[in-house]
Design a protein around this motif. Structure first.
Motif, PDB file in Angstrom:
ATOM      1  N   SER A   1       2.499  -3.398  15.047  1.00 52.00           N
ATOM      2  CA  SER A   1       2.780  -4.158  16.260  1.00 52.00           C
ATOM      3  C   SER A   1       1.703  -5.214  16.503  1.00 52.00           C
ATOM      4  O   SER A   1       1.932  -6.188  17.197  1.00 52.00           O
ATOM      5  N   GLY A   2       0.518  -5.035  15.934  1.00 51.37           N
ATOM      6  CA  GLY A   2      -0.593  -5.951  16.194  1.00 51.37           C
ATOM      7  C   GLY A   2      -0.528  -7.220  15.368  1.00 51.37           C
ATOM      8  O   GLY A   2       0.460  -7.469  14.660  1.00 51.37           O
ATOM      9  N   ASN A   3      -1.572  -8.026  15.480  1.00 52.09           N
ATOM     10  CA  ASN A   3      -1.644  -9.304  14.796  1.00 52.09           C
ATOM     11  C   ASN A   3      -2.128  -9.155  13.361  1.00 52.09           C
ATOM     12  O   ASN A   3      -3.044  -9.854  12.929  1.00 52.09           O
ATOM     13  N   TYR A   4      -1.523  -8.204  12.646  1.00 49.46           N
ATOM     14  CA  TYR A   4      -1.852  -8.094  11.237  1.00 49.46           C
ATOM     15  C   TYR A   4      -0.588  -7.719  10.475  1.00 49.46           C
ATOM     16  O   TYR A   4       0.474  -7.528  11.074  1.00 49.46           O
ATOM     17  N   ALA A   5      -0.679  -7.675   9.165  1.00 48.80           N
ATOM     18  CA  ALA A   5       0.511  -7.513   8.329  1.00 48.80           C
ATOM     19  C   ALA A   5       0.276  -6.353   7.372  1.00 48.80           C
ATOM     20  O   ALA A   5      -0.863  -6.068   7.014  1.00 48.80           O
ATOM     21  N   PRO A   6       1.320  -5.655   6.950  1.00 47.71           N
ATOM     22  CA  PRO A   6       1.110  -4.570   5.985  1.00 47.71           C
ATOM     23  C   PRO A   6       0.527  -5.109   4.675  1.00 47.71           C
ATOM     24  O   PRO A   6      -0.319  -4.469   4.069  1.00 47.71           O
ATOM     25  N   CYS A   7       0.996  -6.286   4.245  1.00 47.80           N
ATOM     26  CA  CYS A   7       0.541  -6.866   2.976  1.00 47.80           C
ATOM     27  C   CYS A   7       0.394  -8.375   3.123  1.00 47.80           C
ATOM     28  O   CYS A   7       1.128  -8.999   3.877  1.00 47.80           O
ATOM     29  N   ARG A   8      -0.530  -8.951   2.369  1.00 44.70           N
ATOM     30  CA  ARG A   8      -0.634 -10.407   2.241  1.00 44.70           C
ATOM     31  C   ARG A   8      -0.728 -10.745   0.761  1.00 44.70           C
ATOM     32  O   ARG A   8      -1.454 -10.075   0.018  1.00 44.70           O
ATOM     33  N   ILE A   9      -0.011 -11.754   0.333  1.00 42.74           N
ATOM     34  CA  ILE A   9      -0.027 -12.173  -1.064  1.00 42.74           C
ATOM     35  C   ILE A   9      -0.625 -13.568  -1.156  1.00 42.74           C
ATOM     36  O   ILE A   9      -0.296 -14.446  -0.359  1.00 42.74           O
ATOM     37  N   SER A  10      -1.546 -13.756  -2.108  1.00 43.59           N
ATOM     38  CA  SER A  10      -2.116 -15.070  -2.389  1.00 43.59           C
ATOM     39  C   SER A  10      -2.078 -15.260  -3.904  1.00 43.59           C
ATOM     40  O   SER A  10      -2.785 -14.564  -4.634  1.00 43.59           O
ATOM     41  N   GLY A  11      -1.235 -16.157  -4.369  1.00 38.12           N
ATOM     42  CA  GLY A  11      -1.074 -16.308  -5.816  1.00 38.12           C
ATOM     43  C   GLY A  11      -0.522 -15.018  -6.398  1.00 38.12           C
ATOM     44  O   GLY A  11       0.556 -14.567  -5.999  1.00 38.12           O
ATOM     45  N   THR A  12      -1.282 -14.406  -7.308  1.00 34.92           N
ATOM     46  CA  THR A  12      -0.828 -13.153  -7.916  1.00 34.92           C
ATOM     47  C   THR A  12      -1.602 -11.948  -7.372  1.00 34.92           C
ATOM     48  O   THR A  12      -1.565 -10.871  -7.960  1.00 34.92           O
ATOM     49  N   THR A  13      -2.295 -12.147  -6.249  1.00 36.34           N
ATOM     50  CA  THR A  13      -3.083 -11.057  -5.680  1.00 36.34           C
ATOM     51  C   THR A  13      -2.449 -10.587  -4.369  1.00 36.34           C
ATOM     52  O   THR A  13      -2.146 -11.394  -3.493  1.00 36.34           O
ATOM     53  N   LEU A  14      -2.242  -9.289  -4.270  1.00 25.97           N
ATOM     54  CA  LEU A  14      -1.639  -8.709  -3.064  1.00 25.97           C
ATOM     55  C   LEU A  14      -2.633  -7.756  -2.410  1.00 25.97           C
ATOM     56  O   LEU A  14      -3.158  -6.847  -3.065  1.00 25.97           O
ATOM     57  N   TYR A  15      -2.906  -7.971  -1.139  1.00 24.64           N
ATOM     58  CA  TYR A  15      -3.798  -7.122  -0.361  1.00 24.64           C
ATOM     59  C   TYR A  15      -2.962  -6.211   0.540  1.00 24.64           C
ATOM     60  O   TYR A  15      -2.076  -6.697   1.231  1.00 24.64           O
ATOM     61  N   VAL A  16      -3.254  -4.917   0.547  1.00 26.75           N
ATOM     62  CA  VAL A  16      -2.518  -3.982   1.406  1.00 26.75           C
ATOM     63  C   VAL A  16      -3.425  -3.472   2.518  1.00 26.75           C
ATOM     64  O   VAL A  16      -4.592  -3.150   2.277  1.00 26.75           O
ATOM     65  N   SER A  17      -2.878  -3.372   3.711  1.00 28.70           N
ATOM     66  CA  SER A  17      -3.607  -2.809   4.849  1.00 28.70           C
ATOM     67  C   SER A  17      -3.942  -1.336   4.622  1.00 28.70           C
ATOM     68  O   SER A  17      -3.317  -0.668   3.798  1.00 28.70           O
ATOM     69  N   GLY A  18      -4.906  -0.842   5.356  1.00 24.77           N
ATOM     70  CA  GLY A  18      -5.291   0.560   5.291  1.00 24.77           C
ATOM     71  C   GLY A  18      -4.104   1.473   5.546  1.00 24.77           C
ATOM     72  O   GLY A  18      -3.377   1.291   6.521  1.00 24.77           O
ATOM     73  N   GLN A  19      -3.917   2.456   4.678  1.00 25.90           N
ATOM     74  CA  GLN A  19      -2.787   3.376   4.784  1.00 25.90           C
ATOM     75  C   GLN A  19      -3.285   4.782   5.095  1.00 25.90           C
ATOM     76  O   GLN A  19      -4.315   5.213   4.578  1.00 25.90           O
ATOM     77  N   VAL A  20      -2.516   5.476   5.923  1.00 27.56           N
ATOM     78  CA  VAL A  20      -2.886   6.819   6.360  1.00 27.56           C
ATOM     79  C   VAL A  20      -1.784   7.810   5.975  1.00 27.56           C
ATOM     80  O   VAL A  20      -0.669   7.409   5.648  1.00 27.56           O
ATOM     81  N   PRO A  21      -2.102   9.099   6.010  1.00 27.05           N
ATOM     82  CA  PRO A  21      -1.120  10.097   5.540  1.00 27.05           C
ATOM     83  C   PRO A  21      -0.090  10.489   6.583  1.00 27.05           C
ATOM     84  O   PRO A  21       0.054  11.671   6.911  1.00 27.05           O
ATOM     85  N   ARG A  22       0.599   9.489   7.145  1.00 27.75           N
ATOM     86  CA  ARG A  22       1.705   9.779   8.054  1.00 27.75           C
ATOM     87  C   ARG A  22       2.906  10.217   7.201  1.00 27.75           C
ATOM     88  O   ARG A  22       3.136   9.654   6.130  1.00 27.75           O
ATOM     89  N   VAL A  23       3.653  11.194   7.684  1.00 25.12           N
ATOM     90  CA  VAL A  23       4.819  11.672   6.939  1.00 25.12           C
ATOM     91  C   VAL A  23       6.073  11.387   7.762  1.00 25.12           C
ATOM     92  O   VAL A  23       6.212  11.901   8.880  1.00 25.12           O
ATOM     93  N   ASP A  24       6.966  10.539   7.229  1.00 28.31           N
ATOM     94  CA  ASP A  24       8.180  10.152   7.961  1.00 28.31           C
ATOM     95  C   ASP A  24       7.845   9.644   9.355  1.00 28.31           C
ATOM     96  O   ASP A  24       8.523   9.994  10.337  1.00 28.31           O
ATOM     97  N   GLY A  25       6.795   8.850   9.432  1.00 28.49           N
ATOM     98  CA  GLY A  25       6.444   8.235  10.714  1.00 28.49           C
ATOM     99  C   GLY A  25       5.711   9.161  11.669  1.00 28.49           C
ATOM    100  O   GLY A  25       5.388   8.777  12.798  1.00 28.49           O
ATOM    101  N   VAL A  26       5.445  10.392  11.224  1.00 26.29           N
ATOM    102  CA  VAL A  26       4.784  11.365  12.105  1.00 26.29           C
ATOM    103  C   VAL A  26       3.355  11.605  11.598  1.00 26.29           C
ATOM    104  O   VAL A  26       3.134  11.814  10.402  1.00 26.29           O
TER     105      VAL A  26
END
Lengths: 155, 155, 155
Positions: free
Chosen positions: C22-47
Protein backbone atom coordinates in the motif's frame (compact mmCIF):
# COMPACT_ATOMS: atom_id res chain seq x y z
CA UNK A 1 14.16 24.76 -14.44
CA UNK A 2 13.73 21.00 -14.24
CA UNK A 3 10.67 19.14 -12.97
CA UNK A 4 12.38 17.87 -9.85
CA UNK A 5 13.64 21.32 -8.92
CA UNK A 6 10.08 22.64 -9.32
CA UNK A 7 8.73 19.89 -7.07
CA UNK A 8 11.37 20.65 -4.42
CA UNK A 9 10.35 24.33 -4.50
CA UNK A 10 6.66 23.49 -4.26
CA UNK A 11 7.39 21.23 -1.27
CA UNK A 12 9.52 23.94 0.33
CA UNK A 13 12.56 21.63 0.48
CA UNK A 14 16.03 23.13 0.25
CA UNK A 15 18.67 20.45 -0.30
CA UNK A 16 21.45 20.91 2.28
CA UNK A 17 25.10 21.33 1.38
CA UNK A 18 26.75 18.27 2.90
CA UNK A 19 30.28 17.60 4.09
CA UNK A 20 32.36 15.22 1.99
CA UNK A 21 33.28 12.07 3.94
CA UNK A 22 36.83 12.19 5.30
CA UNK A 23 37.37 8.43 5.01
CA UNK A 24 38.22 6.24 2.05
CA UNK A 25 34.72 6.17 0.70
CA UNK A 26 32.47 8.34 -1.43
CA UNK A 27 28.94 9.69 -1.01
CA UNK A 28 27.97 8.17 -4.39
CA UNK A 29 29.42 5.84 -7.02
CA UNK A 30 28.08 5.59 -10.55
CA UNK A 31 28.55 2.58 -12.85
CA UNK A 32 26.85 2.89 -16.21
CA UNK A 33 23.31 4.01 -15.37
CA UNK A 34 23.39 2.73 -11.79
CA UNK A 35 24.15 5.06 -8.89
CA UNK A 36 24.90 3.74 -5.39
CA UNK A 37 24.50 6.11 -2.42
CA UNK A 38 26.26 5.72 0.92
CA UNK A 39 24.24 5.26 4.11
CA UNK A 40 22.48 8.50 5.05
CA UNK A 41 21.53 9.64 8.53
CA UNK A 42 19.13 12.32 9.82
CA UNK A 43 21.68 15.06 10.33
CA UNK A 44 20.11 18.55 10.05
CA UNK A 45 22.35 21.30 8.61
CA UNK A 46 25.39 19.25 9.52
CA UNK A 47 24.28 18.79 13.12
CA UNK A 48 23.42 15.39 14.59
CA UNK A 49 19.68 14.99 15.31
CA UNK A 50 17.13 12.26 15.89
CA UNK A 51 19.43 10.20 18.09
CA UNK A 52 18.17 7.39 20.33
CA UNK A 53 16.36 4.09 20.36
CA UNK A 54 13.05 4.00 18.48
CA UNK A 55 10.18 2.84 20.69
CA UNK A 56 12.08 4.01 23.77
CA UNK A 57 13.83 7.44 23.45
CA UNK A 58 12.38 8.30 20.04
CA UNK A 59 8.73 7.78 19.03
CA UNK A 60 7.76 6.00 15.82
CA UNK A 61 6.41 9.33 14.56
CA UNK A 62 9.72 11.12 15.26
CA UNK A 63 11.60 8.24 13.59
CA UNK A 64 9.43 8.64 10.51
CA UNK A 65 10.45 12.30 10.39
CA UNK A 66 14.08 11.18 10.82
CA UNK A 67 13.70 8.90 7.80
CA UNK A 68 12.34 11.84 5.80
CA UNK A 69 15.32 14.00 6.80
CA UNK A 70 17.76 11.22 5.87
CA UNK A 71 16.03 10.93 2.48
CA UNK A 72 16.44 14.68 1.89
CA UNK A 73 20.16 14.28 2.67
CA UNK A 74 20.24 11.35 0.25
CA UNK A 75 18.75 13.42 -2.56
CA UNK A 76 21.30 16.15 -1.79
CA UNK A 77 24.11 13.61 -2.27
CA UNK A 78 22.59 12.30 -5.50
CA UNK A 79 22.11 15.85 -6.78
CA UNK A 80 25.76 16.72 -6.14
CA UNK A 81 26.93 13.52 -7.85
CA UNK A 82 24.85 14.50 -10.89
CA UNK A 83 26.17 18.06 -11.07
CA UNK A 84 23.02 19.46 -9.51
CA UNK A 85 20.67 17.94 -12.09
CA UNK A 86 18.22 15.61 -10.32
CA UNK A 87 16.24 15.36 -13.57
CA UNK A 88 18.91 12.88 -14.64
CA UNK A 89 17.42 10.43 -12.13
CA UNK A 90 15.20 7.98 -14.00
CA UNK A 91 14.31 5.82 -11.03
CA UNK A 92 14.92 4.79 -7.45
CA UNK A 93 15.58 1.06 -7.72
CA UNK A 94 16.20 -0.12 -4.18
CA UNK A 95 16.00 1.42 -0.73
CA UNK A 96 17.15 -0.17 2.52
CA UNK A 97 15.94 1.35 5.73
CA UNK A 98 17.52 0.40 9.05
CA UNK A 99 15.71 1.38 12.26
CA UNK A 100 17.57 1.65 15.57
CA UNK A 101 14.66 -0.03 17.28
CA UNK A 102 14.04 -1.26 20.81
CA UNK A 103 13.45 -4.98 21.41
CA UNK A 104 9.81 -5.73 20.60
CA UNK A 105 9.46 -2.90 18.07
CA UNK A 106 7.67 -4.22 14.97
CA UNK A 107 6.51 -1.28 12.85
CA UNK A 108 9.64 -0.60 10.80
CA UNK A 109 7.65 -0.09 7.57
CA UNK A 110 5.76 2.92 9.02
CA UNK A 111 9.10 4.50 9.99
CA UNK A 112 10.73 3.95 6.60
CA UNK A 113 7.59 5.29 4.86
CA UNK A 114 9.01 8.69 5.83
CA UNK A 115 11.84 8.14 3.35
CA UNK A 116 9.77 6.37 0.66
CA UNK A 117 7.10 9.07 0.68
CA UNK A 118 9.66 11.88 0.39
CA UNK A 119 11.44 10.20 -2.53
CA UNK A 120 8.17 9.71 -4.45
CA UNK A 121 6.99 13.25 -3.64
CA UNK A 122 10.19 14.64 -5.14
CA UNK A 123 10.89 12.21 -8.01
CA UNK A 124 7.34 11.26 -8.91
CA UNK A 125 6.28 7.73 -9.88
CA UNK A 126 9.78 6.74 -11.02
CA UNK A 127 10.76 7.11 -7.36
CA UNK A 128 8.86 3.93 -6.36
CA UNK A 129 11.48 1.42 -5.26
CA UNK A 130 12.00 -2.13 -4.10
CA UNK A 131 12.37 -1.74 -0.34
CA UNK A 132 13.60 -3.56 2.73
CA UNK A 133 12.76 -2.15 6.16
CA UNK A 134 14.33 -3.75 9.21
CA UNK A 135 15.89 -3.19 12.60
CA UNK A 136 19.62 -2.66 13.08
CA UNK A 137 21.34 -3.87 16.24
CA UNK A 138 22.95 -0.45 16.73
CA UNK A 139 23.60 2.55 14.46
CA UNK A 140 26.45 5.05 14.07
CA UNK A 141 26.27 7.93 16.57
CA UNK A 142 23.02 6.38 17.84
CA UNK A 143 20.97 7.79 14.96
CA UNK A 144 17.37 6.58 14.98
CA UNK A 145 17.50 5.53 11.32
CA UNK A 146 19.96 5.00 8.48
CA UNK A 147 19.02 4.50 4.81
CA UNK A 148 20.90 3.65 1.65
CA UNK A 149 19.75 3.23 -1.94
CA UNK A 150 20.46 2.42 -5.56
CA UNK A 151 19.20 4.81 -8.25
CA UNK A 152 18.94 4.62 -12.03
CA UNK A 153 20.35 7.68 -13.82
CA UNK A 154 20.83 8.96 -17.35
CA UNK A 155 24.47 8.47 -18.29
CA UNK B 1 52.71 -8.31 -13.39
CA UNK B 2 49.66 -6.13 -12.91
CA UNK B 3 49.42 -2.97 -10.83
CA UNK B 4 47.23 -4.54 -8.16
CA UNK B 5 49.57 -7.50 -7.75
CA UNK B 6 52.44 -5.06 -7.31
CA UNK B 7 50.53 -3.13 -4.67
CA UNK B 8 49.72 -6.36 -2.80
CA UNK B 9 53.42 -7.28 -2.80
CA UNK B 10 54.45 -3.85 -1.60
CA UNK B 11 51.88 -4.06 1.20
CA UNK B 12 53.10 -7.56 2.09
CA UNK B 13 49.62 -9.02 1.59
CA UNK B 14 49.24 -12.60 0.43
CA UNK B 15 45.69 -13.38 -0.62
CA UNK B 16 44.56 -16.55 1.16
CA UNK B 17 43.21 -19.61 -0.64
CA UNK B 18 39.63 -19.87 0.58
CA UNK B 19 37.28 -22.80 0.89
CA UNK B 20 34.36 -22.91 -1.56
CA UNK B 21 31.02 -22.61 0.27
CA UNK B 22 29.32 -25.97 0.68
CA UNK B 23 25.78 -24.53 0.44
CA UNK B 24 23.70 -23.45 -2.52
CA UNK B 25 25.43 -20.16 -2.94
CA UNK B 26 28.58 -18.79 -4.56
CA UNK B 27 31.42 -16.58 -3.33
CA UNK B 28 30.83 -14.21 -6.28
CA UNK B 29 28.31 -13.68 -9.07
CA UNK B 30 29.01 -11.58 -12.15
CA UNK B 31 26.35 -9.96 -14.34
CA UNK B 32 27.72 -7.86 -17.17
CA UNK B 33 30.31 -5.64 -15.54
CA UNK B 34 28.88 -5.95 -12.03
CA UNK B 35 30.32 -8.41 -9.53
CA UNK B 36 28.52 -9.25 -6.27
CA UNK B 37 30.54 -10.78 -3.41
CA UNK B 38 29.10 -12.88 -0.59
CA UNK B 39 29.42 -11.73 3.02
CA UNK B 40 33.01 -12.06 4.19
CA UNK B 41 34.20 -12.65 7.73
CA UNK B 42 37.58 -12.24 9.45
CA UNK B 43 38.71 -15.85 9.20
CA UNK B 44 42.51 -16.16 9.13
CA UNK B 45 43.95 -19.03 7.06
CA UNK B 46 40.62 -20.81 7.27
CA UNK B 47 40.48 -20.52 11.05
CA UNK B 48 37.82 -18.48 12.88
CA UNK B 49 39.21 -15.33 14.49
CA UNK B 50 38.02 -11.98 15.84
CA UNK B 51 34.93 -13.46 17.50
CA UNK B 52 32.93 -11.57 20.12
CA UNK B 53 30.92 -8.45 20.75
CA UNK B 54 32.58 -5.16 19.76
CA UNK B 55 32.76 -2.73 22.66
CA UNK B 56 32.63 -5.63 25.11
CA UNK B 57 34.80 -8.67 24.21
CA UNK B 58 36.53 -7.07 21.23
CA UNK B 59 37.92 -3.50 21.18
CA UNK B 60 37.10 -1.04 18.40
CA UNK B 61 40.75 -1.24 17.35
CA UNK B 62 40.65 -5.04 17.11
CA UNK B 63 37.38 -4.82 15.21
CA UNK B 64 39.01 -2.47 12.72
CA UNK B 65 41.73 -5.06 12.17
CA UNK B 66 38.97 -7.67 11.75
CA UNK B 67 37.38 -5.52 9.03
CA UNK B 68 40.75 -5.34 7.28
CA UNK B 69 41.13 -9.12 7.40
CA UNK B 70 37.59 -9.60 6.04
CA UNK B 71 38.45 -7.19 3.19
CA UNK B 72 41.56 -9.22 2.34
CA UNK B 73 39.36 -12.33 2.19
CA UNK B 74 36.95 -10.40 -0.02
CA UNK B 75 39.70 -9.48 -2.48
CA UNK B 76 40.79 -13.13 -2.50
CA UNK B 77 37.26 -14.14 -3.53
CA UNK B 78 37.11 -11.45 -6.21
CA UNK B 79 40.53 -12.48 -7.52
CA UNK B 80 39.49 -16.12 -7.84
CA UNK B 81 36.26 -15.13 -9.63
CA UNK B 82 38.37 -13.13 -12.10
CA UNK B 83 40.84 -15.93 -12.79
CA UNK B 84 43.46 -14.34 -10.54
CA UNK B 85 43.46 -11.01 -12.39
CA UNK B 86 42.48 -8.24 -9.95
CA UNK B 87 43.47 -5.67 -12.59
CA UNK B 88 40.11 -6.45 -14.17
CA UNK B 89 38.48 -4.60 -11.25
CA UNK B 90 37.58 -1.09 -12.40
CA UNK B 91 35.88 0.00 -9.19
CA UNK B 92 34.41 -0.88 -5.81
CA UNK B 93 30.85 0.45 -6.07
CA UNK B 94 29.24 -0.35 -2.75
CA UNK B 95 30.41 -1.77 0.57
CA UNK B 96 28.23 -2.74 3.51
CA UNK B 97 29.89 -3.24 6.85
CA UNK B 98 28.03 -4.90 9.70
CA UNK B 99 29.51 -4.63 13.19
CA UNK B 100 28.58 -7.12 15.93
CA UNK B 101 28.38 -4.27 18.41
CA UNK B 102 27.32 -4.00 22.04
CA UNK B 103 24.31 -1.83 22.94
CA UNK B 104 25.48 1.77 23.09
CA UNK B 105 28.32 1.31 20.60
CA UNK B 106 28.27 4.20 18.11
CA UNK B 107 31.56 4.25 16.19
CA UNK B 108 30.81 1.78 13.40
CA UNK B 109 32.48 3.99 10.75
CA UNK B 110 35.89 3.76 12.46
CA UNK B 111 35.58 -0.03 12.49
CA UNK B 112 34.60 -0.34 8.84
CA UNK B 113 37.41 2.07 7.87
CA UNK B 114 39.63 -1.00 8.31
CA UNK B 115 37.96 -2.51 5.22
CA UNK B 116 37.63 0.73 3.22
CA UNK B 117 41.26 1.66 3.76
CA UNK B 118 42.51 -1.79 2.70
CA UNK B 119 40.41 -1.76 -0.47
CA UNK B 120 41.71 1.68 -1.51
CA UNK B 121 45.31 0.74 -0.60
CA UNK B 122 45.08 -2.26 -2.91
CA UNK B 123 42.86 -0.97 -5.74
CA UNK B 124 43.81 2.70 -5.68
CA UNK B 125 41.33 5.53 -6.17
CA UNK B 126 38.86 3.36 -8.09
CA UNK B 127 38.42 1.48 -4.81
CA UNK B 128 36.48 4.36 -3.22
CA UNK B 129 32.94 3.12 -2.70
CA UNK B 130 29.52 4.13 -1.52
CA UNK B 131 29.38 2.72 1.98
CA UNK B 132 26.96 1.84 4.75
CA UNK B 133 28.32 1.03 8.21
CA UNK B 134 25.93 -0.24 10.85
CA UNK B 135 25.41 -2.65 13.71
CA UNK B 136 24.03 -6.15 13.23
CA UNK B 137 21.89 -7.78 15.90
CA UNK B 138 24.07 -10.90 15.81
CA UNK B 139 26.55 -12.36 13.31
CA UNK B 140 27.37 -15.87 12.10
CA UNK B 141 29.78 -17.72 14.42
CA UNK B 142 29.89 -14.54 16.53
CA UNK B 143 32.35 -12.82 14.20
CA UNK B 144 33.02 -9.21 15.17
CA UNK B 145 32.33 -7.93 11.65
CA UNK B 146 30.90 -9.04 8.32
CA UNK B 147 31.21 -7.14 5.02
CA UNK B 148 29.82 -7.53 1.54
CA UNK B 149 30.29 -5.50 -1.62
CA UNK B 150 29.52 -4.84 -5.26
CA UNK B 151 32.43 -4.29 -7.67
CA UNK B 152 32.68 -3.08 -11.26
CA UNK B 153 34.81 -5.31 -13.49
CA UNK B 154 35.98 -5.48 -17.07
CA UNK B 155 33.87 -8.09 -18.87
CA UNK C 1 5.24 -24.90 -20.32
CA UNK C 2 8.59 -23.48 -19.21
CA UNK C 3 11.30 -25.29 -17.30
CA UNK C 4 10.77 -23.33 -14.09
CA UNK C 5 7.03 -23.96 -14.14
CA UNK C 6 7.74 -27.67 -14.56
CA UNK C 7 10.13 -27.63 -11.61
CA UNK C 8 7.57 -25.83 -9.44
CA UNK C 9 4.97 -28.49 -10.32
CA UNK C 10 7.38 -31.32 -9.58
CA UNK C 11 8.21 -29.74 -6.22
CA UNK C 12 4.50 -29.27 -5.48
CA UNK C 13 4.95 -25.52 -5.02
CA UNK C 14 2.09 -23.19 -5.89
CA UNK C 15 3.20 -19.55 -5.98
CA UNK C 16 0.84 -17.49 -3.80
CA UNK C 17 -1.06 -14.45 -5.05
CA UNK C 18 0.34 -11.62 -2.97
CA UNK C 19 -1.10 -8.29 -1.96
CA UNK C 20 0.39 -5.20 -3.60
CA UNK C 21 2.14 -2.97 -1.01
CA UNK C 22 0.00 0.00 0.00
CA UNK C 23 2.98 2.33 0.56
CA UNK C 24 5.14 4.28 -1.85
CA UNK C 25 7.23 1.32 -2.85
CA UNK C 26 7.00 -1.59 -5.27
CA UNK C 27 7.48 -5.36 -4.90
CA UNK C 28 10.06 -5.30 -7.72
CA UNK C 29 11.95 -2.77 -9.83
CA UNK C 30 13.70 -3.64 -13.09
CA UNK C 31 16.57 -1.66 -14.61
CA UNK C 32 17.96 -3.13 -17.81
CA UNK C 33 18.54 -6.79 -16.99
CA UNK C 34 18.68 -6.29 -13.22
CA UNK C 35 15.64 -6.89 -11.03
CA UNK C 36 15.51 -5.77 -7.39
CA UNK C 37 12.97 -7.41 -5.05
CA UNK C 38 11.62 -5.87 -1.86
CA UNK C 39 12.18 -7.56 1.49
CA UNK C 40 10.08 -10.71 1.76
CA UNK C 41 8.71 -12.27 4.93
CA UNK C 42 7.30 -15.72 5.72
CA UNK C 43 3.63 -14.86 5.37
CA UNK C 44 1.54 -17.89 4.38
CA UNK C 45 -1.50 -17.20 2.16
CA UNK C 46 -1.47 -13.60 3.28
CA UNK C 47 -1.45 -14.55 6.97
CA UNK C 48 1.46 -13.72 9.28
CA UNK C 49 3.42 -16.83 10.36
CA UNK C 50 6.83 -17.76 11.79
CA UNK C 51 6.89 -14.85 14.23
CA UNK C 52 9.29 -14.71 17.16
CA UNK C 53 12.94 -14.69 18.13
CA UNK C 54 15.08 -17.45 16.59
CA UNK C 55 16.88 -19.48 19.25
CA UNK C 56 14.22 -18.54 21.79
CA UNK C 57 10.59 -18.67 20.51
CA UNK C 58 11.40 -20.18 17.11
CA UNK C 59 13.84 -23.07 16.55
CA UNK C 60 16.61 -22.90 13.94
CA UNK C 61 14.76 -25.63 12.03
CA UNK C 62 11.51 -23.64 12.01
CA UNK C 63 13.42 -20.52 10.97
CA UNK C 64 14.89 -22.44 8.04
CA UNK C 65 11.37 -23.34 6.97
CA UNK C 66 10.44 -19.65 7.37
CA UNK C 67 13.29 -18.71 5.03
CA UNK C 68 11.97 -21.22 2.50
CA UNK C 69 8.48 -19.73 2.71
CA UNK C 70 9.88 -16.20 2.28
CA UNK C 71 11.78 -17.39 -0.80
CA UNK C 72 8.59 -18.82 -2.30
CA UNK C 73 6.93 -15.42 -1.73
CA UNK C 74 9.96 -13.80 -3.38
CA UNK C 75 9.64 -15.97 -6.49
CA UNK C 76 5.92 -15.11 -6.60
CA UNK C 77 6.82 -11.40 -6.67
CA UNK C 78 9.45 -11.93 -9.36
CA UNK C 79 7.02 -14.01 -11.41
CA UNK C 80 4.37 -11.28 -11.28
CA UNK C 81 6.91 -8.62 -12.26
CA UNK C 82 7.84 -10.76 -15.29
CA UNK C 83 4.27 -11.33 -16.43
CA UNK C 84 4.21 -14.84 -14.99
CA UNK C 85 7.27 -16.01 -16.94
CA UNK C 86 9.97 -17.13 -14.48
CA UNK C 87 11.94 -18.57 -17.40
CA UNK C 88 13.00 -14.98 -18.07
CA UNK C 89 15.16 -15.22 -14.91
CA UNK C 90 18.75 -15.88 -15.97
CA UNK C 91 20.27 -15.73 -12.49
CA UNK C 92 19.94 -14.89 -8.83
CA UNK C 93 22.84 -12.50 -8.25
CA UNK C 94 22.64 -11.55 -4.59
CA UNK C 95 20.59 -12.64 -1.60
CA UNK C 96 20.57 -11.05 1.83
CA UNK C 97 19.07 -13.01 4.68
CA UNK C 98 18.28 -11.31 7.98
CA UNK C 99 17.53 -13.54 10.98
CA UNK C 100 15.60 -12.20 13.98
CA UNK C 101 17.99 -14.01 16.28
CA UNK C 102 18.45 -14.13 20.06
CA UNK C 103 21.72 -12.87 21.56
CA UNK C 104 24.29 -15.65 21.24
CA UNK C 105 22.72 -17.19 18.15
CA UNK C 106 25.45 -17.97 15.60
CA UNK C 107 24.05 -20.30 12.94
CA UNK C 108 22.49 -17.79 10.54
CA UNK C 109 23.82 -19.63 7.45
CA UNK C 110 21.85 -22.79 8.26
CA UNK C 111 18.66 -20.69 8.56
CA UNK C 112 19.17 -18.84 5.28
CA UNK C 113 20.00 -22.14 3.53
CA UNK C 114 16.21 -22.62 3.55
CA UNK C 115 15.94 -19.75 1.05
CA UNK C 116 19.08 -20.55 -0.96
CA UNK C 117 18.10 -24.20 -1.38
CA UNK C 118 14.58 -23.31 -2.55
CA UNK C 119 15.85 -20.80 -5.11
CA UNK C 120 18.32 -23.30 -6.60
CA UNK C 121 15.70 -26.11 -6.56
CA UNK C 122 13.37 -23.90 -8.59
CA UNK C 123 15.78 -21.98 -10.86
CA UNK C 124 18.53 -24.58 -11.21
CA UNK C 125 22.24 -23.74 -11.21
CA UNK C 126 21.68 -20.14 -12.34
CA UNK C 127 19.98 -19.65 -8.97
CA UNK C 128 23.31 -19.81 -7.08
CA UNK C 129 23.90 -16.36 -5.64
CA UNK C 130 26.33 -14.25 -3.70
CA UNK C 131 24.89 -14.29 -0.18
CA UNK C 132 25.08 -12.51 3.13
CA UNK C 133 23.44 -14.09 6.18
CA UNK C 134 23.27 -12.09 9.40
CA UNK C 135 21.20 -11.20 12.41
CA UNK C 136 18.85 -8.20 12.45
CA UNK C 137 18.24 -6.26 15.65
CA UNK C 138 14.48 -6.54 15.18
CA UNK C 139 12.22 -7.33 12.20
CA UNK C 140 8.85 -6.03 11.00
CA UNK C 141 5.90 -7.71 12.75
CA UNK C 142 8.45 -9.83 14.60
CA UNK C 143 8.95 -12.19 11.66
CA UNK C 144 11.70 -14.74 12.25
CA UNK C 145 13.42 -13.93 8.94
CA UNK C 146 13.39 -11.40 6.13
CA UNK C 147 15.16 -11.78 2.78
CA UNK C 148 15.76 -9.57 -0.24
CA UNK C 149 17.56 -10.19 -3.51
CA UNK C 150 18.80 -9.00 -6.88
CA UNK C 151 18.06 -11.12 -9.95
CA UNK C 152 19.28 -11.06 -13.55
CA UNK C 153 16.49 -11.24 -16.12
CA UNK C 154 16.05 -11.28 -19.88
CA UNK C 155 14.93 -7.82 -20.95
Amino acid sequence: MGTVTQRLERLGIVLPKLAVPSGNYAPCRISGTTLYVSGQVPRVDGVDAFQGIVGQDVSAKQAREAARVAAINMLAQVSRALGGDLDRVTGCLQLRGFVNAAPGFTDHPAVIDGASDLIVEVLGDCGRHARTALGAGTLPRAFAVEIDAVFEVRA
